[in-house]
Design a protein around this motif. Structure first.
Motif, PDB file in Angstrom:
ATOM      1  N   ARG A   1      20.597  51.410  21.991  1.00 38.94           N
ATOM      2  CA  ARG A   1      21.087  50.049  21.809  1.00 38.94           C
ATOM      3  C   ARG A   1      21.289  49.380  23.158  1.00 38.94           C
ATOM      4  NH1 ARG A   1      25.855  48.791  17.565  1.00 38.94           N
ATOM      5  NH2 ARG A   1      24.484  50.147  16.376  1.00 38.94           N
ATOM      6  N   HIS A   2      20.512  48.353  23.418  1.00 33.81           N
ATOM      7  CA  HIS A   2      20.592  47.659  24.696  1.00 33.81           C
ATOM      8  C   HIS A   2      21.367  46.356  24.516  1.00 33.81           C
ATOM      9  CE1 HIS A   2      17.387  50.421  26.024  1.00 33.81           C
ATOM     10  NE2 HIS A   2      16.883  50.205  24.818  1.00 33.81           N
ATOM     11  N   THR A   3      22.191  46.009  25.490  1.00 36.85           N
ATOM     12  CA  THR A   3      22.997  44.800  25.330  1.00 36.85           C
ATOM     13  C   THR A   3      22.624  43.746  26.351  1.00 36.85           C
ATOM     14  OG1 THR A   3      24.701  45.658  26.794  1.00 36.85           O
ATOM     15  CG2 THR A   3      24.959  46.091  24.439  1.00 36.85           C
ATOM     16  N   VAL A   4      22.785  42.508  25.934  1.00 40.68           N
ATOM     17  CA  VAL A   4      22.578  41.368  26.817  1.00 40.68           C
ATOM     18  C   VAL A   4      23.941  40.723  27.056  1.00 40.68           C
ATOM     19  CG1 VAL A   4      21.577  39.066  26.959  1.00 40.68           C
ATOM     20  CG2 VAL A   4      20.251  40.946  25.997  1.00 40.68           C
ATOM     21  N   PRO A   5      24.334  40.558  28.309  1.00 41.25           N
ATOM     22  CA  PRO A   5      25.678  40.028  28.578  1.00 41.25           C
ATOM     23  C   PRO A   5      25.808  38.557  28.198  1.00 41.25           C
ATOM     24  CG  PRO A   5      24.421  40.239  30.615  1.00 41.25           C
ATOM     25  CD  PRO A   5      23.594  40.873  29.532  1.00 41.25           C
ATOM     26  N   CYS A   6      27.029  38.153  27.894  1.00 44.42           N
ATOM     27  CA  CYS A   6      27.309  36.761  27.582  1.00 44.42           C
ATOM     28  C   CYS A   6      27.587  35.980  28.857  1.00 44.42           C
ATOM     29  CB  CYS A   6      28.527  36.662  26.663  1.00 44.42           C
ATOM     30  SG  CYS A   6      28.272  37.431  25.071  1.00 44.42           S
ATOM     31  N   ARG A   7      27.681  34.679  28.702  1.00 42.59           N
ATOM     32  CA  ARG A   7      28.035  33.831  29.843  1.00 42.59           C
ATOM     33  C   ARG A   7      29.172  32.906  29.439  1.00 42.59           C
ATOM     34  NH1 ARG A   7      22.065  31.757  30.755  1.00 42.59           N
ATOM     35  NH2 ARG A   7      22.837  30.624  28.942  1.00 42.59           N
TER      36      ARG A   7
ATOM     37  N   ILE B   1      15.016  51.325  18.685  1.00 43.68           N
ATOM     38  CA  ILE B   1      15.286  50.441  19.811  1.00 43.68           C
ATOM     39  C   ILE B   1      15.977  49.185  19.285  1.00 43.68           C
ATOM     40  CG2 ILE B   1      14.272  49.209  21.746  1.00 43.68           C
ATOM     41  CD1 ILE B   1      11.789  50.966  21.408  1.00 43.68           C
ATOM     42  N   SER B   2      17.143  48.868  19.817  1.00 43.57           N
ATOM     43  CA  SER B   2      17.865  47.676  19.395  1.00 43.57           C
ATOM     44  C   SER B   2      18.296  46.869  20.615  1.00 43.57           C
ATOM     45  CB  SER B   2      19.107  48.045  18.577  1.00 43.57           C
ATOM     46  OG  SER B   2      18.764  48.816  17.441  1.00 43.57           O
ATOM     47  N   VAL B   3      18.289  45.564  20.461  1.00 44.20           N
ATOM     48  CA  VAL B   3      18.794  44.691  21.521  1.00 44.20           C
ATOM     49  C   VAL B   3      19.828  43.764  20.907  1.00 44.20           C
ATOM     50  CG1 VAL B   3      18.225  42.923  23.211  1.00 44.20           C
ATOM     51  CG2 VAL B   3      16.588  44.748  22.730  1.00 44.20           C
ATOM     52  N   VAL B   4      21.030  43.791  21.426  1.00 45.90           N
ATOM     53  CA  VAL B   4      22.096  42.968  20.851  1.00 45.90           C
ATOM     54  C   VAL B   4      22.859  42.241  21.948  1.00 45.90           C
ATOM     55  CG1 VAL B   4      22.401  44.529  18.906  1.00 45.90           C
ATOM     56  CG2 VAL B   4      23.761  44.850  20.965  1.00 45.90           C
ATOM     57  N   SER B   5      23.581  41.236  21.532  1.00 44.98           N
ATOM     58  CA  SER B   5      24.460  40.527  22.458  1.00 44.98           C
ATOM     59  C   SER B   5      25.716  41.369  22.673  1.00 44.98           C
ATOM     60  CB  SER B   5      24.825  39.170  21.864  1.00 44.98           C
ATOM     61  OG  SER B   5      25.850  38.591  22.622  1.00 44.98           O
ATOM     62  N   ASP B   6      26.197  41.354  23.892  1.00 40.12           N
ATOM     63  CA  ASP B   6      27.315  42.223  24.237  1.00 40.12           C
ATOM     64  C   ASP B   6      28.652  41.552  23.917  1.00 40.12           C
ATOM     65  OD1 ASP B   6      29.071  44.008  25.225  1.00 40.12           O
ATOM     66  OD2 ASP B   6      28.482  43.798  27.319  1.00 40.12           O
ATOM     67  N   ASP B   7      29.192  41.892  22.757  1.00 39.23           N
ATOM     68  CA  ASP B   7      30.448  41.290  22.326  1.00 39.23           C
ATOM     69  C   ASP B   7      31.579  41.583  23.306  1.00 39.23           C
ATOM     70  OD1 ASP B   7      30.109  39.767  20.015  1.00 39.23           O
ATOM     71  OD2 ASP B   7      29.788  41.576  18.822  1.00 39.23           O
ATOM     72  N   ARG B   8      31.510  42.759  23.893  1.00 40.02           N
ATOM     73  CA  ARG B   8      32.604  43.117  24.797  1.00 40.02           C
ATOM     74  C   ARG B   8      32.634  42.177  26.001  1.00 40.02           C
ATOM     75  NH1 ARG B   8      35.206  45.786  28.555  1.00 40.02           N
ATOM     76  NH2 ARG B   8      36.954  47.046  27.795  1.00 40.02           N
ATOM     77  N   SER B   9      31.446  41.912  26.575  1.00 37.64           N
ATOM     78  CA  SER B   9      31.430  41.029  27.739  1.00 37.64           C
ATOM     79  C   SER B   9      31.911  39.637  27.346  1.00 37.64           C
ATOM     80  CB  SER B   9      30.028  40.963  28.343  1.00 37.64           C
ATOM     81  OG  SER B   9      29.202  40.088  27.604  1.00 37.64           O
ATOM     82  N   GLY B  10      31.603  39.229  26.127  1.00 37.75           N
ATOM     83  CA  GLY B  10      32.053  37.923  25.662  1.00 37.75           C
ATOM     84  C   GLY B  10      33.572  37.845  25.619  1.00 37.75           C
ATOM     85  N   ALA B  11      34.156  38.842  24.981  1.00 43.90           N
ATOM     86  CA  ALA B  11      35.614  38.863  24.885  1.00 43.90           C
ATOM     87  C   ALA B  11      36.235  38.915  26.277  1.00 43.90           C
ATOM     88  CB  ALA B  11      36.046  40.071  24.060  1.00 43.90           C
ATOM     89  N   GLN B  12      35.604  39.713  27.131  1.00 46.65           N
ATOM     90  CA  GLN B  12      36.153  39.864  28.479  1.00 46.65           C
ATOM     91  C   GLN B  12      36.125  38.544  29.252  1.00 46.65           C
ATOM     92  OE1 GLN B  12      34.373  43.112  30.501  1.00 46.65           O
ATOM     93  NE2 GLN B  12      35.696  42.925  32.320  1.00 46.65           N
ATOM     94  N   LEU B  13      34.994  37.851  29.174  1.00 48.64           N
ATOM     95  CA  LEU B  13      34.891  36.562  29.877  1.00 48.64           C
ATOM     96  C   LEU B  13      35.963  35.598  29.390  1.00 48.64           C
ATOM     97  CD1 LEU B  13      31.015  36.145  29.886  1.00 48.64           C
ATOM     98  CD2 LEU B  13      32.480  36.247  31.910  1.00 48.64           C
ATOM     99  N   ALA B  14      36.137  35.568  28.083  1.00 51.07           N
ATOM    100  CA  ALA B  14      37.110  34.635  27.513  1.00 51.07           C
ATOM    101  C   ALA B  14      38.519  34.986  27.957  1.00 51.07           C
ATOM    102  CB  ALA B  14      37.014  34.657  25.988  1.00 51.07           C
TER     103      ALA B  14
END
Lengths: 339, 339
Positions: free
Chosen positions: A326-332, A164-177
């Motif tokens: 692998r679970h992701t947490v979206p960026c803001r 079980i892994s929890v990570v920050s979602d790099d893709r959402s970060g790039a997308q927001l930017a």
DNA sequence: CCCGCTTGGGAAAACGTTTTTCTGCCGGAA
DNA sequence: TTCCGGCAGAAAAACGTTTTCCCAAGCGGG
């Protein structure tokens, strides 16, 4: 000292004292507290009153010895307790502490020997679960020899997809930017980031290029500028970008330090930010983002949420409802004055 | 599953399994491990061999239940886990983890309710001791209701002088800075620091003035510039100082952020650092000190040593050799290119 | 009126150690 | 040969809970 018969023994009250005061047996007192078994409400009240009066608190060692649960989880941080692991750690502590679970802190400093040492220690203490966190987002090998103990990897995922892994979602970060920059009319975007051998740099760069391609765009300089996670690199890279592609109208940076370096160079070259060029950072490290001139628009990775999620998923796993993967947490996106 | 008589029971090996394998009684096996009581060396060897073979690890809950010790200390941080408490925490973890003592992490976030909650929890777990640490160097009221548990206050001392406190020595910090500046020929020194209501700012300022007086000097601007712990304040204050006392040849700053702000302003005003003006910061926060242009000479408060000392003194107190009072850890001067 | 069922509560057996007490046994001295 | 002291090791009593079993009383139905 011999205790007077019928009076509470010296020191902390124990369940026997409570039982005596309430006029019931120890077993009954226990039942009143745990809620197991049936009894007259009135009896339970008597026990509760005695608990109150004696300020009784159960001995956790005795409880744990019997039940096999320690109400404790180990928090293993592999790389000191840095800027990244700290919010994760706090988020986890928050989510766990809300229950009656406490956190045992272990710092391995990236040393395998020390990691093994702590692991033994945690197992000796019969922790209910373990959260492993690191500084980098690169996957790490799973802990060895913890067969029966539920484990969650936070921030640095396990290489084993069944963990079980929890990570920050790099893709959402790039997308927001990228979407933010496009929305404000920028089209000639440069990307300056950290070392190519860091997953964080690599992933964010890849997603950035992909997202631009969706809008039929390319990077302003035709390539990603890999380097270091430092202001100095940000300054150097900005010079280089301005030289290669003077019409660049936005910088998306791999972290806030780089972004700040870029901002300094732009200012010193007389380029108005955000008037002529926009800057977006990454991490929302307030110290950097706010001290930057102008204050930095940046991506918040919400690491404390990563920690919270890790804790919640660990609780699930302890309750034998694990959700591997692998679970992701979206960026803001945090908009300030640099864009 | 019924265990075959004479074979180890399922799951983890317990002391009874070891004893059986070694052909001794449980009590004897225990003695062999703890070293208490007499026995033939050969018998001890047999027990040790059995331990090895079964990979026996004692159940800590059982041990703790009997001995009353948990081999655990609580680490209570009152203000999140920030830049200051982190090194303290790591230093403590380091010193304690060397033994078999583990650290229970508690974050109160400055909330008295939460503090009380954690305190109950720690007492329920029968921790052997508690380390309390905060973000500010201002004294804090002692914990309430922990009569029998040894406690050490780190970084933020207790207001009660009979408690054990370990703090960084602000005086030595000021002294190192001032003497270094004097030694490099500076005599017109300005002092820019944080809020006047912070003990850290107040103390460092007081010592600075005193030390200058010993050399028959005064502050370049005739007064201390109190403000905030930020770069922005550093920039503003530098402008003010240059206006009031244009011949200022050194800035001693209350922290590295302020120092960096000062450095930026000096550079933008074309003043050579360290040629014309020297700068000394405080904290040795590497991110700031190294990113500064030029890299910052600064005072290292050695917070991890504060944590280590706190842990060692806690161990002393647990071993009933407490040394009450406020103990200080000296600072170190780190010379870089700004002086 | 008796029998069986429910229900409240007590007694006792765990949990896995450490520590204290107790029992043989052996050697040496009288 | 008979005590006595010392020593290795076994047996048992803690530590403070939870949980399982068991018993007595009360109650309804046959």
């Amino acid at each position: 000292m011999t205790a007077v018969p019928g009076s509470p023994s010296a020191g902390r009250a124990k369940l026997a004292d409570v039982a005596r005061l309430a006029g019931v047996s120890v077993g009954t007192a226990s039942k009143a507290l745990t809620g197991n078994g049936r009894m007259r409400p009135e009896t339970r009240q008597r026990v509760l009153a005695a608990v109150e009066e004696l300020d009784f608190r159960p001995n956790q060692h005795a409880q744990s010895l019997h039940t096999g649960r320690s109400w404790t989880v180990g928090l293993m941080t592999t790389d000191g307790i840095g800027r990244f692991s700290t919010p994760v750690l706090l988020g986890a502590e928050d989510a766990l502490g809300a229950g009656k679970i406490s956190v045992l802190l272990c710092d391995t400093r990236g040393d395998a020997i020390r990691e093994q040492h702590h692991l033994r220690n945690l197992m000796d203490r019969r922790v209910d679960g373990i959260i492993v966190t690191g500084r980098r987002t690169d996957p790490r090998p799973p802990l060895k020899g913890i067969e029966p103990i539920p484990t969650v990897y936070a921030l640095s995922p396990s290489t084993d997809p069944d963990d079980i892994s929890v990570v920050s979602d790099d893709r959402s970060g790039a997308q927001l930017a990228v979407e933010h920059l496009l929305a404000t009319g920028r089209t000639r975007i440069a990307h300056v980031t950290g070392p190519a051998h860091h997953a964080a740099a690599q992933d964010r760069a890849r997603h950035t290029v992909e997202l631009l391609k969706h809008s039929s765009l390319e990077l302003a300089t035709g390539r990603v500028h890999f380097g270091e996670w430092s202001e100095a690199w940000g300054r150097r890279a900005a010079e280089a970008v301005l030289h290669i592609a003077p019409d660049t109208d936005a910088f998306f940076c791999g972290n806030d330090q780089i972004a700040r370096g870029v901002a300094d160079t732009l200012r010193e070259n007389g380029l108005d930010v955000p008037g002529k060029v926009a800057i977006v950072g990454y991490d929302n490290w307030d110290i950097m983002a706010l001290a930057c001139r102008p204050p930095l628009t940046t991506i918040d990775t919400d690491l404390s949420e990563v920690g919270r999620q890790a804790a919640l998923r660990l609780l699930d796993a302890i309750g034998s409802r694990p959700e591997p993967g692998r679970h992701t947490v979206p960026c803001r996106l945090v908009v300030r004055e640099s864009s």
